[in-house]
Design a protein around this motif. Structure first.
Motif: not given
Length: 739
Positions: A235, A387, A239
């Motif tokens: 991450l 995502l 993100q």
């Protein structure tokens, strides 16, 4: 404000600061050379005011380093209770692992689960507890092979100085929940996902939303790593941009002013950092998003803040890579700002892969060239499709609605498997020395700056290629006894990689069958020892793999090795081909098989490795071991597998005048091998014993050590010395050991 008053670009503070950091934590001559070069540059540019700041930071880093040394050198003797850090709990079959707090310290804890009910309890544990325990403590292992993984350094970078093995959990007591315990909230989210979603969707959801990949994702983790795109699960910017942009849009749509949204963005960022495990890559991306500076000043300020807030984070590979990526992006940003979005993304992928290549090879020794295109394609897929879908699926699940997207992840994994079949083996470069690493960074930077100059570009490409070749091609012949624990593996590498011979692969011996719930997904021994050691030596192909006999501690990792490194041919005995389990391994590996005969010669070094025996029993057992012998540059080597006394005496009957300088002792120094009459007859000067630390067999046996002492044989053991290398320089063999 302080930097503005100093009137110094932040990058002129950040770069010498990071070099000073590594000078203190991992000192070597190259780093100190770089640091003093920076000091000279600062002096030349008349940035003298930076010197006191560097001194203060140097003092701070030194204090942190001393505290780390204290953690390592002042171990705790006993523990009676531990408090698990909830979001680090991992259940893998009957193996439980987590990080825990006790005595104001952090520990890495392991426990073997006793029942299926106990396994289920820890799988679903989503509250803070204290465990009353019976436990043993030990220091983490330092690296066992040349350029190998150093578990102690890795754990110390996380402020962990000891490993705890729980023998018994006597009592479990609930702890009062703390207000705003975001780590516990993260644990509850992970447990919720694992309960309500099936794999592999659950793995992608916990990985991309909360930065947690379970052990059951092990095979896919290996595939993503081999393809060079495992960083898609780390991450970071993707993100962070997605969630902060979404957070701002929602609040702005609700009518909030930009000023109020900006104020609320900081606590949201902190909450997100905790919910994703406080990884350095997320912290880096959040800091960049919240620091009101642009360009290289933004990255430099981020680096300085991370060194203050998370001083040990730069000792991890993830910390190094995330900051290096950020610097590279800012360095090439002015050159691509006029390009379209697709071209920009492609140029970024190419430039990042090329500029970060020295760092990747320094740490991992291999590179998948197709990772450039794969990163470009899959970054778009993960960012634009996966995502948002995973976030929606997670949120809708609280309403009892499960979106039908499970098949998407099965399809994705099928594609990953298919790509891996086509481009299975990465490029192997070998280990890079610190001076070569520094030179590669300089040359890569110059290549970006002078890209439009064709002649200069060609010269730089040639120099960079020569640097990589110098890592790939060994200049000296060597024989290395790898440290594979309780097993055997010996590697003979000719100079210029003209010939590579490996004798045995090591492996784990299984003693009992486990129930289905107890079976854990574990990497093989070779993946942590033999394979990285071979890749560090630049080995992309093994010309001859000799498997001496069928015991798992000699051939157990054969299939794994064949999956990671090309094998031109595997050499076996007729006796081994009578063993069904061994034949199954040969079929799995799908490699060319050569059945050895007495008198076979495999050319290597200035002579050949000769087969003195292809087995005495024809059953693939210890006394059926392949025995090989070589006179290399005037020194006689004998490799005996697990040959026992009966086989040794048989060998003496065949070769009564056999003389040996270096003996690979049979059967890990067991009393069933290295008979006094055998040692007296061959008169070795050195005995090499491959043996696991604190192994259950008590190898090497005291009788054997007494025999070697009696006949003045110097003994070198992998449990005490780590890997043992004999390198020939100017026709003289020189020995080095890891420990």
């Amino acid at each position: 404000m302080l930097i503005k008053k100093l009137n110094v670009p932040l990058v002129f503070l950040a770069l010498p600061l990071i070099v000073l950091y590594f000078c203190i934590f991992t000192p070597n001559l190259t780093l100190w050379f770089c640091f003093f070069a920076f000091l000279f540059l600062l002096f030349y540019r008349k940035y003298w005011k930076i010197f006191p700041i560097l001194f203060v930071f140097g003092l701070y880093f030194s204090i942190v380093h001393v505290q780390s040394e204290k953690l390592e050198h002042t171990p705790i003797a006993t523990l009676t209770s531990v408090i698990p850090i909830s979001d680090t709990i991992q259940v893998n079959g009957d193996l439980l692992s987590f990080q825990a707090l006790s005595h104001h310290r952090k520990f890495q804890v392991y426990y073997q689960i006793k029942s299926k009910q106990e396994q289920q309890f820890y799988k679903t544990l989503s509250k803070n507890v204290i465990l009353d325990v019976d436990a043993t403590l030990e220091s983490p292992e330092i690296k066992r092979n040349f350029n190998g993984f150093d578990d102690r350094a890795f754990l110390l970078s996380q402020n962990i100085g000891q490993i705890v093995t729980l023998q018994k959990i006597k009592k479990i007591t609930d702890l009062r929940p703390q207000l705003f315990d975001l780590r516990l909230l993260r644990r509850r989210a992970i447990v919720f996902i694992q309960k309500h979603f099936k794999a592999p969707e659950s793995n992608y959801m916990t990985g991309l939303l909360f930065g947690f990949l379970g052990k059951d994702f092990g095979e896919m983790t290996d595939l993503y790593t081999r393809l060079g795109i495992i960083h898609l699960f780390a991450l970071s910017g993707m993100q962070v941009n997605f969630f902060i942009a979404g957070f701002r849009k929602i609040l702005l749509r609700l009518g909030m002013t930009k000023e109020k949204v900006g104020i609320l963005q900081l606590p949201f960022s902190l909450s997100y950092a905790f919910l994703t495990g406080l990884s350095v890559s997320v912290i880096r991306a959040l800091l960049q998003k919240n620091i009101r500076l642009k360009g290289m000043d933004n990255v430099s300020a981020t680096l300085i803040l991370i060194l203050i807030l998370m001083p040990k984070s730069m000792l991890s590979i993830g910390g190094q890579l995330t900051l290096f990526y950020a610097f590279v992006i800012q360095m090439i940003a002015p050159k691509v700002e006029r390009l379209g979005k697709i071209k920009q993304s492609l140029v970024y992928a190419l430039a990042l892969s090329f500029l970060v290549l020295p760092v990747l090879i320094f740490d991992f020794h291999v590179f998948q060239p197709f990772s450039i295109l794969l990163t470009f394609a899959f970054s778009f897929l993960f960012d634009v499709l996966l995502l948002p879908l995973l976030l929606l699926s997670f949120l809708f699940s609280f309403l009892g609605i499960i979106l039908p997207i499970h098949a998407l992840f099965n399809g994705l994994e099928a594609v990953i498997h298919g790509i891996d079949q086509i481009i299975h083996y990465p490029l192997v470069f070998g280990s890079i020395g610190s001076w070569t690493f520094l030179l590669l960074l300089i040359l890569a930077g110059l290549l970006i700056d002078f890209w439009k100059n064709k002649n200069f570009r060609l010269c730089l490409f040639i120099l960079i290629s020569l640097c990589y070749l110098s890592c790939k091609i060994p200049l000296h012949p060597s024989i290395t006894m790898m440290d594979v624990g309780q097993g055997d593996s010996i590697f003979l590498q000719d100079q210029w990689n003209r010939q590579n011979i490996l004798i045995d692969t090591g492996g784990k011996v299984s003693f009992k069958q486990k129930s289905e719930w107890q079976k854990s997904i574990c990497s093989s021994n070779a993946e942590n020892t033999l394979i990285p050691a071979l890749q560090a030596k630049g080995v992309s192909q093994i010309d001859h793999l000799i498997l001496t006999h069928t015991d798992d501690d000699h051939v157990g990792d054969f299939v794994t090795l064949a999956d990671k490194i090309k094998i031109k041919e595997v050499c076996v005995t007729p006796g081994e081909l009578t063993c069904p389990d061994f034949i199954k391994k040969l079929k799995q590996a799908r490699v060319l098989i050569h059945v050895l005969k007495v008198g076979d010669k495999i050319p290597i070094f200035d002579s050949s490795l000769d087969v003195l025996s292809n087995g005495y029993t024809r059953h693939g057992d210890n006394n059926d071991s392949v025995i090989t012998y070589g006179n290399f540059y005037g020194t006689h080597f004998l490799f005996t597998g697990d040959l026992e006394k009966k086989g040794e005496l048989e060998l003496l009957k065949q070769y009564p005048t056999l003389k040996v300088d270096v003996l690979k002792a049979g059967h890990h120094g067991s009393k069933t091998s290295s008979a006094p009459e055998f040692i007296n007859a061959i008169q070795p000067k050195i005995a090499l014993i491959s043996v696991g630390k604190n192994n259950r067999y008590g190898h090497p046996n005291q009788e054997t050590l007494v025999t070697f002492k009696k006949y003045h044989v110097a003994v070198f053991r992998t449990d005490q010395h780590g890997a043992i290398a004999l390198t020939n320089r100017l026709k003289q063999w020189q020995m080095t050991t890891v420990k």
